[in-house]
Design an enzyme around this catalytic site. Sequence first.
Site, PDB file in Angstrom:
ATOM      1  N   GLU A  34       1.208  -1.787   0.111  1.00  0.00           N
ATOM      2  CA  GLU A  34       0.163   0.112  -0.022  1.00  0.00           C
ATOM      3  C   GLU A  34       0.879   0.808  -0.345  1.00  0.00           C
ATOM      4  OE1 GLU A  34      -2.821   3.084   0.526  1.00  0.00           O
ATOM      5  OE2 GLU A  34      -3.318   1.130  -0.639  1.00  0.00           O
ATOM      6  N   ARG A 108     -17.792   3.908   3.728  1.00  0.00           N
ATOM      7  CA  ARG A 108     -16.494   3.497   3.142  1.00  0.00           C
ATOM      8  C   ARG A 108     -15.513   3.015   4.247  1.00  0.00           C
ATOM      9  NH1 ARG A 108     -14.111   2.727  -1.818  1.00  0.00           N
ATOM     10  NH2 ARG A 108     -16.500   3.647  -2.410  1.00  0.00           N
ATOM     11  N   TYR A 213     -28.912   8.694   1.244  1.00  0.00           N
ATOM     12  CA  TYR A 213     -29.092   7.395   2.337  1.00  0.00           C
ATOM     13  C   TYR A 213     -28.674   7.334   3.315  1.00  0.00           C
ATOM     14  CZ  TYR A 213     -23.962   5.619   0.322  1.00  0.00           C
ATOM     15  OH  TYR A 213     -23.248   5.432  -0.499  1.00  0.00           O
ATOM     16  N   ASP A 291     -11.002  -1.676  -9.821  1.00  0.00           N
ATOM     17  CA  ASP A 291     -11.669  -0.650 -10.709  1.00  0.00           C
ATOM     18  C   ASP A 291     -10.062  -0.264 -11.802  1.00  0.00           C
ATOM     19  OD1 ASP A 291     -13.354   0.426  -9.796  1.00  0.00           O
ATOM     20  OD2 ASP A 291     -12.484   2.485  -8.072  1.00  0.00           O
TER      21      ASP A 291
END
Length: 404
Positions: A34, A108, A213, A291
Amino acid sequence: MSKTLKVGVVGAGIGGVTLAAALAQRGIEVHLFERAAAFGEVGAGIQMTPNAVKVLNALGAHDALAAVGFLPEALVGRNWETGEESFRIPLKADCPRLYGAEFFHVHRADLHELLTRLLGDARVTFNAQCVGISQDADKAVAHFADGSRFEADLIVGADGVRSEVRRALFGAEAPHFTGNMCYRAVVPFEQMPDFVAPEASFWFGPKSHVVTYFVNGGKAVNIVAVNETSDWVEESWNVRSTREEMLAAFAGWHPNIQRLFERVQEVYRWGLFDRDPMATWTQGRVTLLGDAAHPMLPFLSQGAAMAIEDAYVLAAALAAWPDNLALALQRYEQERLPRTSRVQLEARERGRTYHLADKEEQARRDAAYREQQARNPHAGGIKTDWVYSYNATDFHPETAPVSS
């Protein structure tokens, strides 16, 4: 005797962490890289639709997801100005019965954090910026900005829409700016407000739409507000905007939207870029996921869900065929490419139907929604029945037919 695979995963977002967890649970050696200094997700709310929740359940994350998620009552289409409903798809009561899993709204960052708890024996290296990929018949190598390198049987690029792994495999590709830009914000509330329904509300307007939401167990409202623009907007989650800019972009919308937007403290904006589906994600001992493989517009709320599905299927294929990497990757693509390509293209089409500017076209669209609603609410509206019914955990690579 089966070989013990060694897999390197570039990118520790939702897709990369899910893959690492799924591989570790199958006893496959996995090392996650990462570029950030620590785990953490920027962004806002995310819709975990039943197809993704089925994978999370299989990985053992259901209770953690339920603890931080919110169960919406329904997915509802509304007129931008009047608030009139054009369709209502029941979710809370129907999803477990119809699809075998719930439909959650979650922040998220909360989703990413609960996934990191599943990593088990997976190794993680931070501050690792991938700058290139090389490979030969026996190994793949990820090269990093500090001069280090990592050799493995397989390298997986899960490094997002600006994937360095994808660029290394297939060359630089200029994405197409769609003319849409998106505002995102999360508004906390001490008590659930009466002007935001406990639903996924899709407000359709001319050349724009808004989705609202609840997240954080009902303690905050997530806003996704998409507006067509003639000005190029950067493809980034981190570009700041202002409440005033967002209010001006949606002037004249329903009072409930105005009341919600007026309470925004922090808002971000980014441009929505589109890419066509790829014919393959794999070259030799390197493949793509999420993605990096199939960036998509957010109009079906499936970007993270597709990455989660990818991760489960790839892990299952590698576990089934550790001695035949080429076959495992073929089974992975064979299962995933048709589905993700369809989601990419259907999300693109939703962007068109959500933003009809002509009032007669809007009326025909809404009349069609109501007719579909009368026949079967789960097959109407934004037409996601086929998305939610898919179950990646039903994928059995050892019995799947091999395409020629």
